[in-house]
Motif scaffolding. Structure first.
Motif: not given
Length: 223
Positions: A183-198
């Protein structure tokens, strides 16, 4: 003597409580990830979705490990050449691959279906996996933090399954796959940016030696 015993008992109780609380606080994904790991699959480091730790924990070392590593070197180079945008890393005696928007194997928001570009790239990956049949493949799905956690957990599983099913439809045995959902529990990038979410809408893959490959390497070592 009694004081020593009391101190030892107290320390044991504290350690037990810490261990129990750690398990209690682990989320459903983390608990489920450690269940049902087949013999020869990557067993170490699974808690929390740490594929690199799992690959390191699965290493057998020695001459046999070096033999396996040589085969993995060849496979990693082929994946890197076939999908230049993918993040391909040799870890332990296995391979860690990250497919995100840079690799052309990615997903739109709230989607788990593969694009035509994704399928084109996975066609190349399938040929390499078929060329090196004696491996187990863990496929791990991820999402950004848009939406509710439970929904994202389900979506990440669908993403991992989409990749596994497509590779299987192109000749890779489905029995080689192990599906994980983070799920969303292991992000590699910043979820606060469009690029990071992608970039967080991704699938990761761990390739490790199966039992046949390990036994073959051990036989070569003896010879």
């Amino acid at each position: 003597m009694k004081n020593i015993l009391r101190t030892t008992l107290a320390i044991s109780i504290v350690l037990c409580l810490i261990s129990c609380n750690a398990m209690k606080n682990a989320n459903k994904t983390q608990k489920g990830a450690g269940i049902g790991v087949a013999s020869g699959a990557i067993a170490g480091g699974i808690i929390g979705g740490n594929l690199k730790g799992a690959l390191i924990g699965a290493a057998i070392g020695g001459v046999s490990g070096a033999i396996i590593g040589n085969v993995m070197d060849k496979q990693a180079r082929k994946i890197e050449e076939a999908i230049p945008g993918a993040e391909v890393e040799r870890v332990g005696e296995g391979i860690h691959v990250v497919f995100d928007e840079n690799s052309g194997v990615n997903f739109a928001t709230n989607k788990s279906d593969l694009t035509s570009k994704s399928e084109e790239n996975l066609d190349k990956v399938a040929k390499i996996l078929i060329e090196f049949p004696d491996t187990n493949i863990t496929i791990q799905g991820h999402t950004d933090n848009t939406g509710k956690n439970d929904y994202n957990l389900s979506l990440s599983r669908k993403r991992a399954e989409s990749v596994a099913e497509y590779l299987s439809s192109n000749g890779v045995s489905f029995s080689r796959f192990r599906i994980e959902a983070l799920g969303e529990d292991a992000p590699r990038y910043d979820n606060n940016t469009v690029e990071g979410r992608a970039q967080n809408r991704r699938v990761e893959m761990a390739i490790s030696a199966n039992q046949e490959m390990i036994e073959d390497a051990q036989a070569k070592q003896r010879n």
